[in-house]
Design a protein around this motif. Structure first.
Motif, mmCIF file in Angstrom:
data_model
loop_
_atom_site.group_PDB
_atom_site.id
_atom_site.type_symbol
_atom_site.label_atom_id
_atom_site.label_comp_id
_atom_site.label_asym_id
_atom_site.label_seq_id
_atom_site.Cartn_x
_atom_site.Cartn_y
_atom_site.Cartn_z
ATOM 1 N N ARG A 235 0.831 -1.212 0.000
ATOM 2 C CA ARG A 235 0.000 0.000 0.000
ATOM 3 C C ARG A 235 0.863 1.259 0.000
ATOM 4 N N GLU A 236 1.867 1.274 0.855
ATOM 5 C CA GLU A 236 2.723 2.454 0.959
ATOM 6 C C GLU A 236 3.488 2.705 -0.340
ATOM 7 N N LYS A 237 4.013 1.636 -0.940
ATOM 8 C CA LYS A 237 4.807 1.809 -2.153
ATOM 9 C C LYS A 237 3.939 2.244 -3.333
ATOM 10 N N GLN A 239 1.180 3.981 -3.153
ATOM 11 C CA GLN A 239 0.774 5.365 -2.924
ATOM 12 C C GLN A 239 1.916 6.355 -3.166
ATOM 13 N N LYS A 240 3.156 5.887 -3.054
ATOM 14 C CA LYS A 240 4.307 6.770 -3.245
ATOM 15 C C LYS A 240 4.756 6.856 -4.697
ATOM 16 N N ILE A 241 4.215 6.014 -5.570
ATOM 17 C CA ILE A 241 4.624 6.057 -6.980
ATOM 18 C C ILE A 241 4.193 7.380 -7.597
ATOM 19 N N ASN A 242 5.139 8.125 -8.106
ATOM 20 C CA ASN A 242 4.861 9.428 -8.704
ATOM 21 C C ASN A 242 5.435 9.453 -10.121
ATOM 22 N N TYR A 255 9.249 0.187 -9.589
ATOM 23 C CA TYR A 255 9.129 1.132 -8.480
ATOM 24 C C TYR A 255 9.005 0.444 -7.122
#
Length: 516
Positions: A235-237, A239-242, A255
């Motif tokens: 979940r954290e990874k 959500q951090k994908i930009n 990523y």
């Protein structure tokens, strides 16, 4: 990815235009004036020609202007016509409307809820009041309904993209078991999972990734079976994908993987629904992406590279034999070129006399040392393999087979490569095809072993194998030991590596999938 075209000024200008669009749209809110709302919508999509706006009148306290907006080509026409029919047949004489007339006059905002709940018969309908949200839903293929005097819009799910039918998987052929494969539609892929796992504990979570593509990404897992630590990490990874664009799960893989420099994959992938379902039952998390048939599974352990779902569809005796052969093929493909160099260059005394005489005779007249000979053979094999993949299927097969025969025979007759080297090159390539997930990593580390064996002989080969084992034991896959159940050793799970269990898929947490 394709080469990037320098368009910095254009990108900045587009971002400025987007900001201006948001300002025109009342800071993200829908304007009550339908004409301004439609104008803002057209600006948001840069006046694209495939935007269709259908004006009509609703009988609400007289004649009220309304409009339907959708993008042509990505909308389901049957659902759209059904929605339009419901709205055009709507009238003041409707019993439901008459019943709620007093409420509607006193609280006019309830009129949009009335249309959504009592007039439109399409199943998936929602009310939205944010301008940016309706633009995103419009571009996904949904239909927007605006009514003059209201600051909310009705969104009807009419997504109707063209999609490929469910076919046999090209990359994972099986003799027994399901012949279905995932498609490019994420809805279809989720339905294939739901068809097999009819359990209330199956959970689907959704994410939107890509500032330009706004690609839908979903994860699937079974609550109570999945471990919380890998789930939290995923979940954290995600959500951090930009990133700006997302077309394939390979983008996500780059990523979220923990060690980008490792030669071995720590994220699984598959096109087969039954395989993904089996992994979900084992406590894994499946990652789906709109636009690709490849589904990722995490955590991914080294032992999974040697396991296929078909092993559990047949009797365990032959399946165990085939699985043991996969482990042997991994060792053969990885080590045999390096061992050939070691034995022929440094340790001829370890070769039987008759075989040594034959090998020496075949190498007589070869102008290259064993290292260069091996390197040429491995390079030729990789070229043939790549050309066979990229060419059309029928032509590719002919190139691979004919090319290997002609080039191999001609190279031996010309005295460039010895006969044993051709056999070793062919055996190396064929053995690697038994373990598709490890092909890329083996191709590179095979060269490392060849280089070490050339410089240090058997001592260098031993160093390379120890380093490989240490690397595999040090890898983690979302908090789990990558080399489990071999390192650390879990006795009751070790036998499910080379030996196929006779009673597979009992729903329980594996000790190899546990936080440290």
């Amino acid at each position: 990815m394709f080469p990037k075209i320098k368009r910095k000024k254009t990108t900045q200008q587009n971002s400025t235009n987007n900001k201006n669009t948001n300002i025109d749209a009342s800071n993200g809110l829908i304007n009550r004036d339908i004409a301004i709302t439609i104008d803002n919508l057209k600006k948001a999509v840069n006046f694209t020609n495939d935007l269709v706006v259908r004006d009509f009148n609703l009988e609400h306290r007289g004649s009220t202007k309304a409009a339907i907006c959708y993008i042509s080509g990505i909308t389901n026409e049957t659902t759209l016509l059904e929605c339009m029919k419901d709205l055009l047949n709507f009238s003041m004489q409707d019993k439901k409307f008459t019943k709620n007339k007093t409420l509607l006059d006193s609280e006019s905002d309830k009129f949009i809820d009335f249309l959504k709940d009592d007039v439109i018969s399409v199943p998936n309908v929602q009310k939205v009041g944010n301008h940016n949200d309706i633009v995103l839903e419009l571009l996904r293929g949904k239909t927007l309904i605006f009514v003059n005097g209201f600051d909310s819009a009705i969104i009807v799910d009419t997504i109707g993209h063209e999609k490929r039918s469910i076919e046999k998987p090209d990359t994972e052929s099986t003799i027994r078991g399901s012949q279905e494969s995932f498609t490019e539609s994420i809805k279809t892929n989720i339905s294939l999972i739901r068809k097999r796992i009819t359990h209330p504990s199956l959970v689907i979570e959704s994410f939107t990734i890509g500032s330009q593509t706004n690609t839908i990404v979903k994860i699937a897992y079974i609550k109570g079976v999945v471990l919380e630590e890998p789930l939290k990490i995923i979940r954290e990874k995600l959500q951090k994908i930009n990133i700006d664009i997302l077309f394939e799960t390979g983008y996500i893989e780059n990523y979220i993987q923990e060690k980008n420099l490792s030669l071995f994959i720590t994220i699984g992938n598959s096109e087969k629904p039954d395989k993904v379902c089996a992994k979900i039952f084992d406590g894994r998390i499946a990652i789906f992406c709109e636009g690709t048939p490849t589904v990722l599974t995490v955590p991914y352990l080294f032992a999974e590279s040697f396991q296929i779902t078909e092993d559990y569809y047949s009797r365990p005796f032959f399946s165990s034999l085939v699985r043991i052969m996969r482990y042997l093929c991994f060792l053969i493909s990885l080590t045999i070129p390096a061992l050939y160099i070691t034995l022929t260059s440094y340790h001829q005394e370890m070769i039987p006399d008759i075989l040594l005489v034959t090998t020496t005779a075949s190498r007589e007249g070869i102008p290259f040392p064993a290292f260069l000979e091996t390197l040429i053979m491995l390079l030729i094999f990789e070229i043939l393999k790549e050309s066979g993949i990229r060419l059309p299927k029928k032509v590719g097969q002919a190139v691979s087979i004919v090319g290997a025969l002609i080039i191999g025979q001609a190279a031996v007759e010309a005295g460039i490569i010895s006969s044993p080297m051709v056999i070793i090159g062919a055996l190396t390539g064929i053995a690697s095809f038994m373990i598709p997930p490890l092909v890329d990593g083996m191709a590179i580390y095979r060269l490392v072993l060849v280089a070490l064996s050339t410089v240090l002989g058997l001592y260098g080969f031993s160093i390379g194998m120890v380093l490989l084992l240490a690397h595999l034991c040090s890898l983690k896959s979302f908090g789990d030991n990558y080399f489990a159940p071999y390192g650390p050793t879990i006795l009751y799970e070790v036998m499910d590596g080379p030996i196929v269990s006779q009673k597979p898929y009992k729903l329980k947490k594996k000790k190899s999938l546990s936080p440290n």
